[in-house]
Design a protein around this motif. Structure first.
Motif, PDB file in Angstrom:
ATOM      1  N   MET A   1       0.851  -1.191   0.000  1.00 28.81           N
ATOM      2  CA  MET A   1       0.000   0.000   0.000  1.00 28.81           C
ATOM      3  C   MET A   1       0.885   1.239   0.000  1.00 28.81           C
ATOM      4  SD  MET A   1      -2.870   1.247   2.791  1.00 28.81           S
ATOM      5  CE  MET A   1      -1.709   1.213   4.160  1.00 28.81           C
ATOM      6  N   ASN A   2       0.643   2.149  -0.945  1.00 26.11           N
ATOM      7  CA  ASN A   2       1.300   3.445  -0.970  1.00 26.11           C
ATOM      8  C   ASN A   2       0.213   4.497  -0.995  1.00 26.11           C
ATOM      9  OD1 ASN A   2       4.265   2.841  -1.236  1.00 26.11           O
ATOM     10  ND2 ASN A   2       3.488   1.675  -2.973  1.00 26.11           N
ATOM     11  N   VAL A   3       0.024   5.157   0.130  1.00 29.00           N
ATOM     12  CA  VAL A   3      -1.059   6.121   0.284  1.00 29.00           C
ATOM     13  C   VAL A   3      -0.471   7.462   0.700  1.00 29.00           C
ATOM     14  CG1 VAL A   3      -3.209   6.664   1.479  1.00 29.00           C
ATOM     15  CG2 VAL A   3      -2.650   4.284   0.977  1.00 29.00           C
ATOM     16  N   ALA A   4      -0.780   8.499  -0.076  1.00 28.73           N
ATOM     17  CA  ALA A   4      -0.360   9.856   0.266  1.00 28.73           C
ATOM     18  C   ALA A   4      -1.447  10.499   1.108  1.00 28.73           C
ATOM     19  CB  ALA A   4      -0.114  10.665  -1.000  1.00 28.73           C
ATOM     20  N   VAL A   5      -1.111  10.809   2.358  1.00 31.69           N
ATOM     21  CA  VAL A   5      -2.064  11.427   3.285  1.00 31.69           C
ATOM     22  C   VAL A   5      -1.627  12.860   3.536  1.00 31.69           C
ATOM     23  CG1 VAL A   5      -3.072  11.356   5.595  1.00 31.69           C
ATOM     24  CG2 VAL A   5      -2.554   9.209   4.393  1.00 31.69           C
ATOM     25  N   THR A   6      -2.541  13.795   3.335  1.00 28.15           N
ATOM     26  CA  THR A   6      -2.284  15.201   3.652  1.00 28.15           C
ATOM     27  C   THR A   6      -3.262  15.627   4.731  1.00 28.15           C
ATOM     28  OG1 THR A   6      -1.440  15.742   1.450  1.00 28.15           O
ATOM     29  CG2 THR A   6      -2.287  17.570   2.776  1.00 28.15           C
ATOM     30  N   MET A   7      -2.734  16.126   5.844  1.00 29.00           N
ATOM     31  CA  MET A   7      -3.580  16.514   6.979  1.00 29.00           C
ATOM     32  C   MET A   7      -3.356  17.972   7.341  1.00 29.00           C
ATOM     33  SD  MET A   7      -4.231  14.655  10.659  1.00 29.00           S
ATOM     34  CE  MET A   7      -2.522  14.596  11.197  1.00 29.00           C
ATOM     35  N   PHE A   8      -4.455  18.710   7.461  1.00 29.77           N
ATOM     36  CA  PHE A   8      -4.400  20.050   8.037  1.00 29.77           C
ATOM     37  C   PHE A   8      -4.250  19.884   9.549  1.00 29.77           C
ATOM     38  CE2 PHE A   8      -6.726  20.730   4.077  1.00 29.77           C
ATOM     39  CZ  PHE A   8      -6.084  21.850   3.570  1.00 29.77           C
ATOM     40  N   SER A   9      -3.248  20.548  10.111  1.00 36.37           N
ATOM     41  CA  SER A   9      -2.889  20.269  11.501  1.00 36.37           C
ATOM     42  C   SER A   9      -2.464  21.544  12.201  1.00 36.37           C
ATOM     43  CB  SER A   9      -1.744  19.242  11.519  1.00 36.37           C
ATOM     44  OG  SER A   9      -1.386  18.902  12.841  1.00 36.37           O
ATOM     45  N   GLY A  10      -2.429  21.442  13.535  1.00 38.44           N
ATOM     46  CA  GLY A  10      -1.843  22.486  14.356  1.00 38.44           C
ATOM     47  C   GLY A  10      -0.577  21.958  14.994  1.00 38.44           C
ATOM     48  N   GLY A  11      -0.440  22.198  16.314  1.00 42.15           N
ATOM     49  CA  GLY A  11       0.767  21.764  16.992  1.00 42.15           C
ATOM     50  C   GLY A  11       0.660  20.384  17.598  1.00 42.15           C
ATOM     51  N   ARG A  12      -0.313  20.195  18.507  1.00 44.28           N
ATOM     52  CA  ARG A  12      -0.406  18.915  19.220  1.00 44.28           C
ATOM     53  C   ARG A  12      -1.755  18.212  19.059  1.00 44.28           C
ATOM     54  NH1 ARG A  12       4.326  18.930  22.138  1.00 44.28           N
ATOM     55  NH2 ARG A  12       4.942  20.882  23.149  1.00 44.28           N
ATOM     56  N   GLY A  13      -2.782  18.911  18.609  1.00 46.94           N
ATOM     57  CA  GLY A  13      -4.112  18.329  18.571  1.00 46.94           C
ATOM     58  C   GLY A  13      -4.216  17.091  17.707  1.00 46.94           C
ATOM     59  N   ALA A  14      -3.469  17.061  16.617  1.00 47.07           N
ATOM     60  CA  ALA A  14      -3.519  15.919  15.705  1.00 47.07           C
ATOM     61  C   ALA A  14      -2.262  15.058  15.798  1.00 47.07           C
ATOM     62  CB  ALA A  14      -3.712  16.405  14.271  1.00 47.07           C
ATOM     63  N   ALA A  15      -1.476  15.248  16.847  1.00 45.72           N
ATOM     64  CA  ALA A  15      -0.200  14.535  16.940  1.00 45.72           C
ATOM     65  C   ALA A  15      -0.390  13.025  16.992  1.00 45.72           C
ATOM     66  CB  ALA A  15       0.583  15.005  18.170  1.00 45.72           C
ATOM     67  N   GLY A  16      -1.405  12.555  17.731  1.00 46.56           N
ATOM     68  CA  GLY A  16      -1.643  11.124  17.818  1.00 46.56           C
ATOM     69  C   GLY A  16      -1.962  10.531  16.459  1.00 46.56           C
ATOM     70  N   ILE A  17      -2.801  11.216  15.698  1.00 45.19           N
ATOM     71  CA  ILE A  17      -3.155  10.728  14.364  1.00 45.19           C
ATOM     72  C   ILE A  17      -1.911  10.693  13.480  1.00 45.19           C
ATOM     73  CG2 ILE A  17      -4.569  11.141  12.327  1.00 45.19           C
ATOM     74  CD1 ILE A  17      -6.564  12.571  14.154  1.00 45.19           C
ATOM     75  N   ALA A  18      -1.098  11.749  13.552  1.00 46.41           N
ATOM     76  CA  ALA A  18       0.122  11.791  12.746  1.00 46.41           C
ATOM     77  C   ALA A  18       1.047  10.631  13.100  1.00 46.41           C
ATOM     78  CB  ALA A  18       0.831  13.126  12.940  1.00 46.41           C
ATOM     79  N   ARG A  19       1.189  10.353  14.386  1.00 48.57           N
ATOM     80  CA  ARG A  19       2.056   9.230  14.792  1.00 48.57           C
ATOM     81  C   ARG A  19       1.482   7.904  14.290  1.00 48.57           C
ATOM     82  NH1 ARG A  19       2.591  12.422  19.754  1.00 48.57           N
ATOM     83  NH2 ARG A  19       4.723  13.243  19.822  1.00 48.57           N
ATOM     84  N   GLY A  20       0.165   7.779  14.330  1.00 47.77           N
ATOM     85  CA  GLY A  20      -0.451   6.563  13.809  1.00 47.77           C
ATOM     86  C   GLY A  20      -0.184   6.387  12.326  1.00 47.77           C
ATOM     87  N   MET A  21      -0.244   7.467  11.572  1.00 42.14           N
ATOM     88  CA  MET A  21       0.052   7.399  10.140  1.00 42.14           C
ATOM     89  C   MET A  21       1.516   7.070   9.898  1.00 42.14           C
ATOM     90  SD  MET A  21      -2.671   7.822   8.331  1.00 42.14           S
ATOM     91  CE  MET A  21      -4.350   8.465   8.439  1.00 42.14           C
ATOM     92  N   LEU A  22       2.406   7.680  10.675  1.00 47.52           N
ATOM     93  CA  LEU A  22       3.835   7.407  10.507  1.00 47.52           C
ATOM     94  C   LEU A  22       4.163   5.953  10.807  1.00 47.52           C
ATOM     95  CD1 LEU A  22       5.510  10.597  12.041  1.00 47.52           C
ATOM     96  CD2 LEU A  22       5.397   9.933   9.639  1.00 47.52           C
ATOM     97  N   GLY A  23       3.398   5.333  11.695  1.00 53.34           N
ATOM     98  CA  GLY A  23       3.641   3.939  12.044  1.00 53.34           C
ATOM     99  C   GLY A  23       2.992   2.940  11.105  1.00 53.34           C
ATOM    100  N   THR A  24       2.307   3.434  10.066  1.00 54.34           N
ATOM    101  CA  THR A  24       1.625   2.554   9.117  1.00 54.34           C
ATOM    102  C   THR A  24       2.472   2.395   7.864  1.00 54.34           C
ATOM    103  OG1 THR A  24      -0.532   3.324   9.921  1.00 54.34           O
ATOM    104  CG2 THR A  24      -0.486   2.174   7.802  1.00 54.34           C
TER     105      THR A  24
END
Length: 408
Positions: A1-24
């Motif tokens: 799977m090669n999926v390009a994910v683009t997320m609108f983010s701030g500083g920490r509010g979406a950090a958990g989601i970003a870490r989950g994506m990085l670990g996938t």
């Protein structure tokens, strides 16, 4: 799977989601962030270096991949997060720089390339401070913000180039993008009762029950005298005056490219009126979302309320996003799905039962899943955050389902 994910983010509010994506495996992550933070020490730094945007949210996103159990990565995190104590003088900052250069204290395991880059940029800033010692209190300044400031000065006051340089220095696997070309701008807002929130710090601070109705990007910060003048006006006049003082910003071509080329677009959680909605005001962003190849464009609902959204329900937040994108009826399908935690906490943005029963809002499919990080006595701050793996899995499942439906 090669999926390009683009997320609108701030500083920490979406950090958990970003870490989950990085670990996938197979996921490439781009984060689109704005630089309008001007609270406390960040605001002091912006006043000291006129023209510079706020680096704090970018700095926080450089922590996403760093593992505190790894000595080298822990040392990098120490550089980014360490706060200078009260009473720190320019000489005291120089002593910290020399500690990094000599690999002392929490910086001992910092990799050589990062050590050289960090000390070089901090020395650029220290030289500026030595030449212009007045106007900045170093107390509580994040050392990482000063690294950004040094890179900004070294690179000809090009904020986006400084973001790129710092991402290389700290080895970020994220494509970290400022939403604009780096034009300086300042946030202000009006509440329903007509009261003025004069800057980003006011917007995110504890406040009364009245909801925010208007958000402005201004050319100049509102000083005390200007604030008093505006507060003396009727709210309708204040709204008109602030509308005439809007900053002209242009979109980053790289941010627009990341949006158009995404397989999945995520409107991340966070403090909407500071971290998210201002990004959607950027010209060209809505068009890029509309033209994106993304099969799914998903709004993620906060699992807890922030100060700036008291009194707003989850559908209200979706409506705000669509309004700031210039598509209040979602006619362009800028939001295809909404993802919320299955069981809302009492202080979470409310999801009306009618919305859940219909499974739809504003033409977007409403999806619920078990997204919240469980309570953990060892980590009392975690409840209220999105669980990294479960939330990433839910988002990617939405994308896969939407891609399959498109192909049929």
């Amino acid at each position: 799977m090669n999926v390009a994910v683009t997320m609108f983010s701030g500083g920490r509010g979406a950090a958990g989601i970003a870490r989950g994506m990085l670990g996938t495996p197979g996921v490439g992550l781009s984060l689109v962030v704005n630089g309008y933070d001007n609270g406390l020490s960040t605001g002091a730094l912006r006043r000291y270096l006129p023209g510079m945007l706020g680096p704090s949210d970018f700095r926080k996103n450089l922590l996403l991949h760093l593992d505190p159990a790894d000595p080298a990565q822990a040392a990098a995190a120490a550089v980014l997060e360490q706060r200078l104590p009260g009473g720190t003088t320019p000489a005291g900052l120089t002593a910290v720089i020399e500690a990094i250069a000599a690999r002392r204290g929490p910086f001992a395991a910092l990799p050589e390339a990062a050590r050289e880059a960090v000390t070089a940029d901090l020395r650029v800033f220290a030289r500026r401070l030595a030449a212009y010692p007045h106007g900045l209190d170093l107390a509580d300044c994040a050392l990482g913000n000063l690294v950004f400031a040094g890179a900004y000065l070294r690179l000809g006051r090009d904020f986006n180039a400084a973001v790129d340089a710092c991402a290389r220095t700290f080895g970020s696997p994220v494509r970290l993008l400022n939403v604009t070309n780096g034009e300086n701008a300042f946030l202000a807002a009006l509440r329903r009762d007509g009261s003025l929130l004069a800057d980003e710090a006011d917007i995110v601070a504890p406040q009364g029950p009245g909801v925010i109705t208007d958000l402005f990007l201004l050319r100049e910060p509102l000083g005390a005298r200007r604030r008093a003048e505006l507060e003396a006006l009727p709210p309708a006049w204040t709204r008109e005056v602030l509308g005439r003082e809007r900053a002209e910003v242009t979109p980053s071509p790289r941010a627009l490219e990341a949006i158009r080329d995404a397989d999945l677009i995520v409107y991340g959680p966070g403090t909407p009126h500071s971290s998210l909605l201002p990004s959607y005001l950027t010209p060209g962003v809505a068009d890029a979302v509309a033209r994106s190849r993304a099969a799914a464009k998903v709004f993620v609902v906060n699992t807890r309320s922030d100060h700036d959204i008291r009194g707003l329900s989850a559908p209200d937040l979706v409506d705000r996003t669509l309004a700031y994108l210039g598509d209040p009826r979602n006619g362009r399908r800028l939001v295809t799905h909404v993802l919320s935690h299955r069981t809302s906490a009492p202080d979470a943005p409310a999801v009306p039962h009618g919305v859940l029963d219909r499974g739809e809002w504003a033409g977007a499919r409403w999806v619920t899943a078990d997204l919240e990080h469980p309570a953990d006595p060892k980590h009392p701050g975690r409840p209220g955050l999105h669980h990294p793996e479960r939330t990433a899995e839910a988002l990617l499942a939405i994308r896969d389902e939407a891609a399959l439906a498109r192909a049929q």
